[in-house]
Every structure is written in structure tokens, then in C-alpha cells.
Design an enzyme around this catalytic site. Structure first.
Site, PDB file in Angstrom:
ATOM      1  N   GLY A 143       0.808  -1.213   0.000  1.00  0.00           N
ATOM      2  CA  GLY A 143       0.000   0.000   0.000  1.00  0.00           C
ATOM      3  C   GLY A 143       0.838   1.257   0.000  1.00  0.00           C
ATOM      4  N   CYS A 155     -15.124  10.124  19.094  1.00  0.00           N
ATOM      5  CA  CYS A 155     -16.181   9.118  19.051  1.00  0.00           C
ATOM      6  C   CYS A 155     -16.470   8.574  20.451  1.00  0.00           C
ATOM      7  CB  CYS A 155     -15.812   8.013  18.067  1.00  0.00           C
ATOM      8  SG  CYS A 155     -17.203   6.927  17.629  1.00  0.00           S
ATOM      9  N   HIS A 177     -14.807  11.322  13.273  1.00  0.00           N
ATOM     10  CA  HIS A 177     -13.442  10.785  13.223  1.00  0.00           C
ATOM     11  C   HIS A 177     -12.578  11.698  12.346  1.00  0.00           C
ATOM     12  CE1 HIS A 177     -13.912   6.796  15.169  1.00  0.00           C
ATOM     13  NE2 HIS A 177     -15.175   6.937  14.792  1.00  0.00           N
ATOM     14  N   GLU A 205      -9.523  12.080  12.212  1.00  0.00           N
ATOM     15  CA  GLU A 205      -8.253  11.481  11.781  1.00  0.00           C
ATOM     16  C   GLU A 205      -8.300  11.016  10.334  1.00  0.00           C
ATOM     17  OE1 GLU A 205     -10.401   7.980  13.934  1.00  0.00           O
ATOM     18  OE2 GLU A 205     -10.340  10.171  14.000  1.00  0.00           O
TER      19      GLU A 205
END
Length: 554
Positions: free
Chosen positions: A18, A380, A518, A520
Site C-alpha cells: 500500500g 467518538c 473521526h 483522523e
């Protein structure tokens, strides 16, 4: 027809397909090409949404609410293209699509088989995700030789056969291990990996050789000879200190030139401008400050479970030349403790999670940060823990809890969302009998920030959009009661029905902010994210005793 680069892996998994693919994509993007990326995962789950973080790592969420592999997080951190559910496909989804078509009668009574029906569906998904781009990189999960990967490898073999080398390239990432006892690199595993690929009809065009140290030219020549790959296309990928420097390393070895030559894109590209990546690497290598952040989570034994959180914290530091040291703490271990593990910490982040295990540890962590004036960032479940702490210990709502953990709580300040409006305006409804998979509030959602709040100051605008992944939410019946007790609700959904952010007043705490979203998932090394930048700056200010020189700021 979009030229496709298929990235496969050999010998062992977790070599960094990746990262390598995303690094190449970032170079091609820097040369002016419109690039996208895609992940084909061989597992039979429809998506990673119901998979254990201990097994799979984090679930990465896209704008359109797809629950995807964490590799899509790598992709979006390296390239500017925003991805969607089309860019993450699993064996489970392929079979689900094919079976649905068979039930509808789309195959007109044919015997449904792996070839051609499964492979055709894989190719259809590839075409759908890559249409309209100058180049697309497609990573095939797993390792060559795995039985689960065979339909995907057969599908990409067919693509190459039909489209030719000018429209399809095979890039194979393989391990060249260093044997300390012999004091040399061994190329035999790479030779066998390529042999395995060739046995199913795939001849690699490029080899990326992962190793602990640079692969010398003599070994590259040997690999080229035994694998039928041009020596120029045998690329050394040694371990490097800064992963975000991989685009610079691959550019130095001319990997992008191989792609441009094979796809005949010379007239479409400009000179690569990698100055942003050079700046990122320089900021990592030459920090001017340093802070220590405690991450109090449920899955810290598998740090990939919080991959995007860890990267976003580093990005927040990069934007102000600050090295962020992470201390990982298991929330369950803090329950009933004296919280000594948090002493000397410059900031505390409590990330997302599910279930009652460790929740009380998160609540105690929020209480500690609130009482000791330590910068606190809740995400969260971290926001829900902060709300429960405030309800119990400030608003005097004894035994306040989330209904996820205690359905009999007399003060369920966090409850199941039963109805909400999506970003497209559609109304979603759920109840406690709904399936677990794909039933949460997912994807990019806008929220309005309250003027004069820390959230509004950090973002610098009134309306922001963040990605979500949650099933429980702040109970609106307690809004007034908690606000009267001093809690600031600084962000709400655009229809005012859902609480998105809470914080403490600046005159009672220097930096205490928690969000249901979220953030991030929208942080990148080149840009960072306002909340993480603000949080790291608050940690710097705490470390400096509340006085941070203006010129030291990013």
C-alpha cells in the site's frame, strides 16, 4: 481506457504494498496526472466493518460511508483524490453481487462459475472505479500463492491480455531477506515468487525489492536475469527512517519514468514537483519541539487499530515542527488505578471503540484530564466517555452511562441513534435488532459550530464536514441539564438534532474538546488537520508552562 498498474505481493505479507503503490501514485500526481487507487481484498467479508480490530486493524471510512481497508487511509494520505466505496472491493462483495444477479436471472440460466462470472464481476468493479482517470493503481491484497487471491489474479491476467502492455502494467513487491549469519542478501525467495506468478500467466514488468538494506547492483542484475525483468525495472526498496520519504526514493530510482514510458504518457506529464514531500521529510528529521501524548484505547496491542489516529497526531506535530511521542495505554488497565501512568503526559487522546470493556477506564481518563487541566481530545467513544464523566461527576447524574453498556442506567446520557438524515438528505432508521454490518451513521456529515467556542477558533469557520462511524449519540434529553452544569455543546448537526462536539469553557480548562466524528480520516502529512494541530499545540503549551513563543508556532 484508463491505464492500470496492478500491484501484487510475494514471499510474505505486510511488506508495504500500500505504501509503495501510494508513493508511486503521489509521484504521478506530482507530474500532473489525475490518479486514483483501488484495493482488492481476497477475504470473504463483504467489508471490514464487522471485523475485529485485533485481526484487521482499523476500519477506514470514506466520504460516502464505505467501511474499508486501512490501506485506503494510506492512499488518501499520499494522493489528493478522495476515494469511495468503489475503491475498496472484497471477495465477499464480488460474490454478493454475482449471487444477486443470479437470483434476478441476469445470467439467463447459465451455470455460474468463477470463470467467467466472478472474474467478469471483478473486472467490472475495476472499470467502474478507474474510469475517467489518467492512471489507476490497483493493489491486490494477500500474497501470490494464496488460494483466495486466484480469481483476482486471473482477472488481471485477462485485463493485460486484452488491453496489452500499454494499458496494463504488473508491479510485484517481493522480499529480499538479509541473512545475518551469511552476511548477504538472498534473491531465491524473489525468484520463486515470480515463478509462481508466471505459472498463472503473469509476467511482472517491475519488481520492487523490499529489504533491510539497499539491494546492490550485482544482486539487481541477478534478479533481472532470473525473473525476465529489465534491470532498470528492478527497484530497491530498503527500510527508510521516514515513510513519507518513499516518493522521493522511488522518484530517485526512476520508477515513474518506467510507468510513463510503458504507458506512452510523455506528452501528458510535467516535471515532478516533490517539494511538499521534501518539506514533510525535513520537518520529521529536524523538529524544533517535542511532546508526549498518551493514547488511551481498547485495542492498543494492535496499533494498526488506531493507524489513522497515530498518523494524524504526527501530522499535527509536523505542521509546527514538533515530534510527537506516543504512549499507548490500555483503557481497561486504568480502571481502579491511581492514574499514575498519565503523570508527566503533555496531552491525552481517547479514540473510538465499541463495547463495555475498558469504557470505565476511558471515563476515568476523561476525569483525570478534566481535573488536572491536561489537554484532552476525545474522538467518538472518547467523546461519549467525556460526556458520561461530566454527567456523573459534575452534573450529579449518578450512574449515568451509555445504553451500549448499561441499558438500565437511570441517566442514559448516550443512546442509540434511531433516526438521522444522511448527507444526501435521506432519512436512515435503525433499531436494536438491526444487523451490525453497514448500519451505523457513516460517512461525511456537515455540522455547525457555535461562535466563541474552542472548536470554532480551531477550525476558523462556522460549518465543517467530518467523517463519522457510530451507532450511539449524545442523548438530547440531557442537553439542557448538562449545559446548565457548564458543558459547552460546540457543534451540532445541520438540522440541530445531533450533538457533534462538546468542550469545556476556556476559563475552566486550557484545552478540552471531544467530537463524535473521526477527524483522523481527513488528516494528511502535507496539510494536517485543524483539531490535531490545535491539540498538539495545546500539549506544547502545557509542556512550556502555558507560554509558547509565537515564533515557534506553525
Amino acid at each position: 481506457m484508463t491505464p492500470l498498474i496492478f500491484v501484487t505481493g510475494g514471499v510474505v505479507s505486510s511488506l508495504g504494498k500500500g505504501i509503495a503503490a501510494a508513493s508511486l501514485a503521489s509521484i504521478l500526481e506530482a507530474r500532473g496526472l489525475k490518479v486514483t487507487m483501488m484495493k482488492l481484498d481476497p477475504y470473504i467479508n463483504v467489508d471490514p466493518g464487522t471485523m475485529s480490530p485485533f485481526q484487521h486493524g482499523e476500519v477506514y471510512v470514506t466520504d460516502d460511508g464505505a467501511e474499508t481497508d486501512l490501506d485506503l487511509g494510506h492512499y488518501e494520505r499520499y494522493v489528493r483524490t478522495r476515494l469511495s466505496r468503489k475503491n475498496s472491493v472484497t471477495t465477499g462483495r464480488i460474490y454478493e453481487n454475482v449471487i444477486r444477479k443470479e437470483r434476478r436471472g441476469d445470467y439467463l440460466g447459465a451455470t455460474v462459475q468463477v470463470i467467467p462470472h466472478i472474474t467478469d464481476e471483478i473486472r467490472r468493479c475495476i472499470d467502474e472505479a478507474t474510469a475517467g482517470f489518467d492512471v489507476a493503481l490497483i493493489e491486490i491484497g494477500g500474497t501470490v500463492g494464496d488460494i483466495e487471491s486466484l480469481p483476482f489474479l486471473e482477472a488481471i491476467r485477462q485485463v493485460r491480455t486484452e488491453r496489452g502492455a500499454e494499458k496494463a502494467m504488473f508491479m510485484h513487491l517481493t522480499l529480499v531477506p538479509y541473512i545475518a549469519a551469511a552476511g548477504e542478501l538472498k534473491t531465491k525467495p524473489t525468484q520463486h515468487s515470480v515463478k509462481e506468478l508466471r505459472s498463472i500467466g503473469i509476467q511482472p514488468d517491475v519488481l520492487l525489492c523490499r529489504s533491510e538494506q539497499a539491494v546492490p547492483d550485482s544482486e539487481r542484475r541477478k534478479i533481472a536475469l532470473f525473473t525476465n525483468v529489465s534491470e532498470r525495472a528492478v527497484i530497491s526498496c530498503p527500510d527508510i527512517d521516514v515513510l513519507y520519504g518513499m516518493p522521493l526514493e522511488l522518484r530517485r530510482q526512476g520508477l515513474d519514468e518506467l510507468v510513463i514510458d510503458q504507458f506512452k504518457l510523455r506528452d501528458k506529464v510535467a516535471t515532478a514537483d516533490l517539494s511538499e514531500w521534501e518539506a514533510v521529510v525535513d520537518a520529521v528529521k529536524h523538529p524544533l519541539d517535542e511532546v508526549t501524548i498518551a493514547v488511551v484505547g481498547k485495542y492498543v496491542d494492535h496499533q494498526d487499530a488506531y493507524k489513522s489516529v497515530a498518523e494524524a497526531l504526527k501530522h499535527g506535530g509536523l505542521r509546527q515542527r514538533t515530534k510527537v511521542n506516543l504512549t499507548w495505554l490500555e483503557a481497561q488497565d486504568l480502571e481502579g488505578s491511581d492514574m499514575a501512568a498519565l503523570q508527566g503526559i503533555d496531552g491525552i487522546l481517547v479514540p473510538g471503540g465499541f463495547g463495555d470493556r475498558g469504557f470505565e477506564g476511558k471515563v476515568q481518563t476523561s476525569k483525570y484530564a478534566r481535573e488536572h487541566k491536561v489537554p484532552y481530545f476525545g474522538i467518538c467513544y472518547g467523546m461519549q466517555a467525556a460526556v458520561v464523566d461530566y454527567a456523573r461527576h459534575v452534573a450529579d447524574l449518578d450512574a449515568a452511562n451509555s445504553t451500549e453498556n448499561d441499558r438500565q442506567s437511570p441517566h442514559p446520557v448516550i443512546g442509540l441513534i434511531t433516526e438521522w438524515r444522511t448527507a444526501t438528505g435521506e432519512v436512515e432508521k435503525r433499531d436494536e435488532k438491526s444487523d451490525l454490518g453497514g448500519t451505523m451513521r457513516l460517512g461525511l456529515q456537515e455540522q455547525r459550530l457555535k461562535p466563541g467556542t474552542l472548536a470554532r477558533e480551531v477550525y476558523g469557520k462556522d460549518v465543517v464536514a467530518e467523517r463519522h462511524r457510530h451507532r450511539y449519540e449524545f442523548n438530547n434529553r440531557y442537553r439542557t441539564q448538562l449545559e446548565d452544569a457548564g458543558l459547552v455543546i460546540s457543534g451540532k448537526s445541520m438540522d440541530d438534532t445531533l450533538v457533534e462536539m462538546v468542550e469545556l469553557p476556556r476559563d475552566t480548562h486550557p484545552w478540552f474538546l471531544a467530537c463524535q466524528a473521526h477527524p483522523e480520516f481527513l488528516s494528511t502529512p502535507r496539510d494536517g488537520h485543524p483539531l490535531f494541530i490545535g491539540f498538539v499545540r495545546a500539549a506544547r503549551e502545557k509542556k512550556a508552562g502555558g507560554k509558547l513563543l509565537k515564533e515557534a508556532r506553525a
